[in-house]
Design an enzyme around this catalytic site. Structure first.
Site, PDB file in Angstrom:
ATOM      1  N   ASP A  32       0.836  -1.009  -0.021  1.00 59.99           N
ATOM      2  CA  ASP A  32      -0.091  -0.008  -0.072  1.00 59.99           C
ATOM      3  C   ASP A  32       0.756   1.243  -0.134  1.00 59.99           C
ATOM      4  O   ASP A  32       1.806   1.191   0.977  1.00 59.99           O
ATOM      5  CB  ASP A  32      -0.721  -0.090   1.221  1.00 59.99           C
ATOM      6  CG  ASP A  32      -1.946   0.869   1.172  1.00 59.99           C
ATOM      7  OD1 ASP A  32      -3.024   0.589   1.069  1.00 59.99           O
ATOM      8  OD2 ASP A  32      -1.894   2.221   1.188  1.00 59.99           O
ATOM      9  N   ILE A  33       0.500   2.255  -0.740  1.00 63.77           N
ATOM     10  CA  ILE A  33       1.382   3.361  -0.827  1.00 63.77           C
ATOM     11  C   ILE A  33       1.280   4.324   0.475  1.00 63.77           C
ATOM     12  O   ILE A  33       2.320   5.101   0.694  1.00 63.77           O
ATOM     13  CB  ILE A  33       0.779   4.220  -2.240  1.00 63.77           C
ATOM     14  CG1 ILE A  33       1.908   5.233  -2.620  1.00 63.77           C
ATOM     15  CG2 ILE A  33      -0.404   5.027  -1.684  1.00 63.77           C
ATOM     16  CD1 ILE A  33       1.451   5.721  -4.152  1.00 63.77           C
ATOM     17  N   ASN A  89     -12.913  -3.494   2.237  1.00 61.16           N
ATOM     18  CA  ASN A  89     -13.698  -2.489   2.682  1.00 61.16           C
ATOM     19  C   ASN A  89     -14.532  -2.431   1.194  1.00 61.16           C
ATOM     20  O   ASN A  89     -14.148  -2.683   0.132  1.00 61.16           O
ATOM     21  CB  ASN A  89     -12.779  -1.285   2.484  1.00 61.16           C
ATOM     22  CG  ASN A  89     -12.201  -0.963   3.760  1.00 61.16           C
ATOM     23  OD1 ASN A  89     -12.412  -1.521   4.801  1.00 61.16           O
ATOM     24  ND2 ASN A  89     -10.964  -0.463   3.628  1.00 61.16           N
ATOM     25  N   GLY A  95     -15.701   2.263   3.598  1.00 68.02           N
ATOM     26  CA  GLY A  95     -14.313   3.151   3.620  1.00 68.02           C
ATOM     27  C   GLY A  95     -13.788   2.842   2.200  1.00 68.02           C
ATOM     28  O   GLY A  95     -12.491   2.838   2.136  1.00 68.02           O
ATOM     29  N   GLN A  96     -14.485   2.207   1.312  1.00 69.07           N
ATOM     30  CA  GLN A  96     -13.609   1.846  -0.055  1.00 69.07           C
ATOM     31  C   GLN A  96     -13.318   3.123  -0.940  1.00 69.07           C
ATOM     32  O   GLN A  96     -14.306   3.672  -1.284  1.00 69.07           O
ATOM     33  CB  GLN A  96     -14.522   0.760  -1.128  1.00 69.07           C
ATOM     34  CG  GLN A  96     -13.826   0.209  -2.083  1.00 69.07           C
ATOM     35  CD  GLN A  96     -14.734  -0.941  -2.875  1.00 69.07           C
ATOM     36  OE1 GLN A  96     -15.743  -1.169  -2.595  1.00 69.07           O
ATOM     37  NE2 GLN A  96     -14.117  -1.445  -4.057  1.00 69.07           N
ATOM     38  N   HIS A 102     -10.037  -5.226  -3.238  1.00 62.30           N
ATOM     39  CA  HIS A 102      -8.673  -5.704  -2.842  1.00 62.30           C
ATOM     40  C   HIS A 102      -8.920  -5.822  -1.151  1.00 62.30           C
ATOM     41  O   HIS A 102      -9.600  -5.596  -0.483  1.00 62.30           O
ATOM     42  CB  HIS A 102      -8.016  -4.329  -2.943  1.00 62.30           C
ATOM     43  CG  HIS A 102      -8.568  -3.054  -2.367  1.00 62.30           C
ATOM     44  ND1 HIS A 102      -9.685  -2.372  -3.111  1.00 62.30           N
ATOM     45  CD2 HIS A 102      -8.082  -2.307  -1.372  1.00 62.30           C
ATOM     46  CE1 HIS A 102      -9.977  -1.450  -2.667  1.00 62.30           C
ATOM     47  NE2 HIS A 102      -9.402  -1.033  -1.385  1.00 62.30           N
ATOM     48  N   HIS A 104      -6.940  -5.949   2.036  1.00 65.07           N
ATOM     49  CA  HIS A 104      -5.780  -5.214   2.889  1.00 65.07           C
ATOM     50  C   HIS A 104      -5.176  -6.596   3.892  1.00 65.07           C
ATOM     51  O   HIS A 104      -5.985  -7.135   4.392  1.00 65.07           O
ATOM     52  CB  HIS A 104      -6.229  -4.144   3.935  1.00 65.07           C
ATOM     53  CG  HIS A 104      -6.885  -3.098   3.065  1.00 65.07           C
ATOM     54  ND1 HIS A 104      -6.072  -1.780   3.122  1.00 65.07           N
ATOM     55  CD2 HIS A 104      -7.972  -2.887   2.417  1.00 65.07           C
ATOM     56  CE1 HIS A 104      -6.814  -1.028   2.188  1.00 65.07           C
ATOM     57  NE2 HIS A 104      -7.976  -1.555   1.825  1.00 65.07           N
TER      58      HIS A 104
HETATM   59  P1  5GP Z   1      -9.534   1.259   0.325  1.00 66.70           P
HETATM   60  O1  5GP Z   1      -9.830   2.427   1.118  1.00 66.70           O
HETATM   61  O2  5GP Z   1     -10.251   1.349  -1.097  1.00 66.70           O
HETATM   62  O3  5GP Z   1      -9.924   0.197   0.915  1.00 66.70           O
HETATM   63  O4  5GP Z   1      -8.166   1.141   0.097  1.00 66.70           O
HETATM   64  C1  5GP Z   1      -7.484   1.864  -1.039  1.00 66.70           C
HETATM   65  C2  5GP Z   1      -6.091   1.805  -0.560  1.00 66.70           C
HETATM   66  O5  5GP Z   1      -5.264   2.099  -1.712  1.00 66.70           O
HETATM   67  C3  5GP Z   1      -5.631   2.736   0.353  1.00 66.70           C
HETATM   68  O6  5GP Z   1      -5.077   1.947   1.477  1.00 66.70           O
HETATM   69  C4  5GP Z   1      -4.411   3.493  -0.310  1.00 66.70           C
HETATM   70  O7  5GP Z   1      -3.578   3.900   0.445  1.00 66.70           O
HETATM   71  C5  5GP Z   1      -3.958   2.643  -1.411  1.00 66.70           C
HETATM   72  N1  5GP Z   1      -3.588   3.362  -2.574  1.00 66.70           N
HETATM   73  C6  5GP Z   1      -4.236   4.312  -3.282  1.00 66.70           C
HETATM   74  N2  5GP Z   1      -3.652   4.579  -4.252  1.00 66.70           N
HETATM   75  C7  5GP Z   1      -2.533   3.818  -4.384  1.00 66.70           C
HETATM   76  C8  5GP Z   1      -1.491   3.546  -5.339  1.00 66.70           C
HETATM   77  O8  5GP Z   1      -1.320   4.375  -6.520  1.00 66.70           O
HETATM   78  N3  5GP Z   1      -0.482   2.871  -5.348  1.00 66.70           N
HETATM   79  C9  5GP Z   1      -0.668   1.911  -4.048  1.00 66.70           C
HETATM   80  N4  5GP Z   1       0.147   0.891  -4.076  1.00 66.70           N
HETATM   81  N5  5GP Z   1      -1.695   2.012  -3.234  1.00 66.70           N
HETATM   82  C10 5GP Z   1      -2.650   2.807  -3.467  1.00 66.70           C
END
Ligand code: 5GP
Ligand code: ZN
Length: 116
Positions: A32-33, A89, A95-96, A102, A104
């Site tokens: 994760d970034i 999520n 919180g998606q 994906h 986590h």
């Molecule tokens: P969500 O909130 O949709 O469950 O999680 C999305 C996740 O993607 C977040 O934890 C966010 O930090 C990660 N993320 C968003 N953009 C990027 C990216 O460009 N590269 C990577 N490696 N992770 C990302």
């Protein structure tokens, strides 16, 4: 199937760089970034599936592979003994933020429950 406007499809296609830690026939896993724990890896299907909420009955094997890839990521990252959290999520209240499903994988410290 890929969506050219989807961030994670673009990572699958190699158009956006990612730190890939694990690959299977139908999944890839990358860091994760913005990590929320010492280990924070996202496990995604190569195919564009929006969310668990939009999964079809025929996606059962794919979601099984996703969970087993999460297990293998945790093992590779040294979390098998200490434990880890696996989170999906779904939608706005879930919180998606990225609309490509994906899991986590979080670990490397004690995680509180419920999250904030
Ligand atoms: P969500 O909130 O949709 O469950 O999680 C999305 C996740 O993607 C977040 O934890 C966010 O930090 C990660 N993320 C968003 N953009 C990027 C990216 O460009 N590269 C990577 N490696 N992770 C990302
Ligand atoms: Zn996608």
């Amino acid at each position: 199937m890929q969506d050219p406007n989807c961030l994670f499809c673009r990572i699958v296609a190699g158009e956006i760089p990612a730190d890939i830690v694990h690959e299977t026939e139908r999944t890839i896993s990358f860091r994760d970034i913005a990590p929320k724990a010492p280990v924070h890896v996202l496990v995604i299907p190569r195919d564009h599936v929006v969310s668990l909420g939009e999964a079809g009955d025929d996606h059962g094997p794919l979601f099984g592979e996703l969970m087993l890839a999460a297990r293998d990521v945790a093992a590779k990252e040294g979390l098998s003994d200490s434990g880890f959290r696996t989170v999906l999520n779904t939608g706005a209240d879930g919180g998606q933020e990225v609309m490509h499903v994906h899991a986590h994988v979080l670990g490397g410290r004690s995680l509180t429950w419920p999250p904030g």
